[in-house]
Design an enzyme around this catalytic site. Structure first.
Site, PDB file in Angstrom:
ATOM      1  N   GLY A  71      65.197  71.885   9.147  1.00 50.16           N
ATOM      2  CA  GLY A  71      63.821  72.131   9.869  1.00 50.16           C
ATOM      3  C   GLY A  71      62.872  71.474   9.035  1.00 50.16           C
ATOM      4  CG  ASN A 150      57.381  81.999   8.821  1.00 57.28           C
ATOM      5  OD1 ASN A 150      56.314  81.151   9.460  1.00 57.28           O
ATOM      6  ND2 ASN A 150      57.371  82.004   7.738  1.00 57.28           N
ATOM      7  CG  HIS A 200      69.354  78.274   8.357  1.00 61.78           C
ATOM      8  ND1 HIS A 200      68.737  79.386   7.607  1.00 61.78           N
ATOM      9  CD2 HIS A 200      68.389  77.379   8.170  1.00 61.78           C
ATOM     10  CE1 HIS A 200      67.525  79.123   7.243  1.00 61.78           C
ATOM     11  NE2 HIS A 200      67.523  77.842   7.395  1.00 61.78           N
ATOM     12  CB  THR A 236      78.000  59.790   7.176  1.00 57.42           C
ATOM     13  OG1 THR A 236      78.254  58.469   6.710  1.00 57.42           O
ATOM     14  CG2 THR A 236      79.056  60.140   7.778  1.00 57.42           C
ATOM     15  CB  CYS A 324      55.094  91.149  -6.100  1.00 57.70           C
ATOM     16  SG  CYS A 324      53.630  91.562  -7.290  1.00 57.70           S
TER      17      CYS A 324
END
Lengths: 391, 290
Positions: A71, A150, A200, A236, A324
């Site tokens: 992405g 997200n 994914h 490729t 954190c």
């Protein structure tokens, strides 16, 4: 320990059927799709089939599909291309809550003399459309806005934004990695010029992405070299991963309804029961239109990493917008842009489900999270102060 | 995922001494909700008001903040106030078998709370930064001037942490104190403070060694460049890189603001003087473009 995986916006399990589809293309059918012989040709045909399947999920034509490595590559390629296409235009628009794949690149552009506008969001994470309308102008080379966020799952009115950009002559790109496979898209009836997706995130393996490029949209390739992908992305082909993505897209189309029924029901039950059992919490973006699989809940007086690690001890995998966990020191840029109060911005937990999430798993989280929050609040000076105030 | 030691994990999962002491002799509070971590430390002294007989804590923060607080309470028990004051943040980290560098600020928070508690008990003015943010209330009276506006951290506090932990880069300072971790606007100032602290650390004048093997000489040149010269350049937004050492010839390339700077010849001369002073008197510094 068996994992309860509720972090599907980070990455997803490769569907067994997807893995079976790609398996022969490593040790047996390893030909190069560009080769002239039969051995490469049979791979070429499978790559074509995959391109068809991806196009079909997006409502696109096969020649509009460019396979990339991820992405982030698609995002980079789209934005760089637009700037090369319009060398005279010096303005770029994005949002304050974009994924770093877009935001970092845009912010770097300011050092190259570009004007970069980051459109804000309201308290629910909704894009400020008035600000956007007032910002886009004829100097705008590209508008890049995410389809769905997200962290919160909040969906932006992308079609409306794309139409506004088009009217000003700007190219429109959307990072749709969180949306593809979860909500229906139809590029045949759209003003979107470019769209990024990532394998994914929809049960294909890591390392494969797509840049959708509307037919007729001017394009300058990011990767140059051989003639692959009609010279729009040299290198490729990652044939096995492309074939896997094709299968994953086919399955995503089949399961789309399930995402919006079964998965959504589980998500809603999870957040409703957690909101009922744990006080002093708020759903980030709860008032906005959201993806059916995502919920982000902010808990007051506690810190996200501690929650995540205690969940992790029980095998429950979630994510956090907390500082954190990432090594940065401030709460996530998304939560800050939304103005989430500092009392709870550090205590945000994101659960993202998939079609593999079960009822039992959701029951486990509903049972296990309340004592974790209670335990951390008892340990926290602010949590104790609050409890005292209640007495 | 952070690579926490088993001791950190143990103190996070089974924290010792959580709670409060209603008749505590000393209480120290640092941090805030906005900062993302906070610690309230309670100390109970013996009859002679000398030894710490009990310690409890409450912590808002991540796993390492909770573990650092838990460790601290274990460490101070049985110590006199003066012995407790000698505990450094490094001691807390060591007790835990180490902390990821990005999490060192958690150990600093523990040490700070201890200092505040004891200072308040002794009736001293609390010389600690307030952790107030630029979106919070006005900064109350505190020593020094604010360097990091995002986390409300003063120069006095930063210099102390830089000195006791021998920090040499702004990134390290961020990991230990959070300063510079928000907007990043104060990083040049942090570099200046590092240079300042390092400048004052040459307590006894160093002398040029009598005789040096080639290997030792190269090591010493590198050391002088790292410790004495680069921090000075950082303060002005510049930098240099060691390219090669060939006999007495030391080749350096100037970076950032130093690159192409009109006075880079002077800078090269300054480097040469310093190296002649501290390493060998025949050193010649050459500026190369690489």
């Amino acid at each position: 320990m068996k994992e309860i995986y509720l972090d599907n916006n980070a990455t997803t399990k490769v569907d067994e059927a997807v893995f079976e589809e790609m398996r022969p293309y490593f040790c047996e059918l390893y030909g190069n799709p560009s080769s002239m012989h039969f051995f490469g040709g049979q791979v070429q045909r499978k790559v074509d089939e995959a391109r068809n399947r991806v196009a079909s999920l997006l409502g696109a034509s096969t020649d509009e599909i460019i396979f990339t490595a991820c992405g982030t590559e698609s995002d980079n390629a789209a934005i760089r291309s637009a700037l090369e296409v319009f060398p005279e235009k010096r303005h770029v628009i994005t949002s304050r809550v974009e994924h770093p794949a877009v935001l970092t690149q845009c912010r770097n552009l300011t050092q190259k003399g570009y004007r970069v506008s980051e459109i804000g969001v309201d308290g629910e994470g909704r894009l400020d459309m008035e600000e956007f309308k007032a910002t886009v102008d004829t100097d705008t080379a590209i508008v890049s806005l995410m389809y769905a966020n997200n962290e919160t799952g909040v969906i932006f009115p992308i079609e409306e934004a794309a139409a506004i950009a088009k009217a000003k002559g700007a190219l429109f790109h959307t990072d749709a990695v969180q949306a593809v496979g979860k909500i229906p898209l139809d590029m045949a009836n759209s003003n979107i010029d470019m769209l990024s997706l990532s394998g994914h995130k929809l049960h294909a393996p890591k390392g494969i992405g797509v840049l959708y490029l509307r037919r007729g949209t001017p394009f300058r390739p990011f990767m140059v070299g051989g003639h692959q992908e009609k010279s729009r992305r040299a290198g490729t082909e990652n044939a096995a991963a492309i074939i896997a993505l094709g299968k994953a897209c086919e399955l995503a189309a089949q399961y789309m309804e399930q995402e919006n029924t079964q998965v959504k029901v589980l998500r809603d039950r999870l957040q409703d029961e957690l909101m009922a059992s744990i006080p002093n919490a708020r759903i980030n973006g709860g008032g906005a239109e959201r993806l059916p699989n995502t919920t982000s809940i902010a808990y007051e007086f506690v810190e996200g990493e501690a929650i995540l690690l205690l969940l992790s001890e029980l095998g429950i995998c979630a994510s956090s917008g907390s500082a954190c966990t990432s090594g940065s020191l401030e709460p996530s840029h998304v939560l800050r842009a939304m103005g989430v109060p500092f009392t709870c911005a550090h205590g945000s937990i994101r659960f993202s489900l998939s079609r593999f999430t079960t009822n039992d798993e959701i029951d486990t989280v509903i049972r296990e999270l309340p004592p974790i929050i209670a335990r951390l609040r008892l340990m926290s000076p602010f949590g104790r102060e609050h409890l005292k105030g209640q007495k | 995922m952070w690579d926490y030691t088993p001791i950190v994990k143990d103190h996070f999962l089974n924290p010792r001494n959580v709670g409060d002491i209603t008749d505590a002799d000393a209480v120290g509070e640092v941090g805030s909700l906005a900062c993302g971590d906070a610690l309230k430390l309670y100390l109970k002294l013996d009859e002679n008001k000398d030894k710490i007989v009990d310690a409890k804590f409450q912590t808002f923060g991540c796993a390492s903040a909770i573990a650092s607080s838990s460790a601290l309470t274990e460490m101070v028990k049985g110590k006199t106030l003066d012995e407790a004051l000698a505990i450094s943040n490094q001691d807390i980290a060591e007790f835990l078998g180490g902390l990821p560098e990005e999490k060192m600020h958690c150990s600093v928070m523990g040490q700070e709370a201890l200092e505040v508690a004891i200072a308040k008990y002794r009736g001293h003015e609390v010389k600690i930064h307030s952790h107030d943010h630029d979106h919070g209330p006005e900064y109350p009276d505190q020593e020094g001037t604010i360097v990091c506006k995002c986390f409300g951290i003063t120069d006095v506090f930063l210099k102390k942490v830089i000195e006791t932990n021998h920090l040499t880069t702004a990134e390290q300072v961020t990991h230990f104190t959070k300063a510079g971790g928000g907007c990043g606007g104060c990083i040049p100032k942090i570099n200046e403070l590092i240079a300042e602290v390092m400048g004052t650390q040459t307590e006894e004048p160093r002398k040029r060694p009598e005789k040096l093997s080639n290997m030792k000489k190269m090591q010493l040149i590198q050391e002088v460049l790292e410790k004495d010269i680069r921090p000075l350049l950082w303060a002005d937004g510049g930098d240099l890189e060691l390219i090669d050492i060939d006999g007495p010839k030391v080749q350096v390339a100037f970076r950032k603001a130093c690159a192409g700077c009109a006075s880079s010849g002077n800078t090269a001369r300054m480097v040469e003087i310093k190296l002649r002073d501290l390493v060998a008197e025949d050193i010649v510094v050459e500026e190369v473009v690489a």
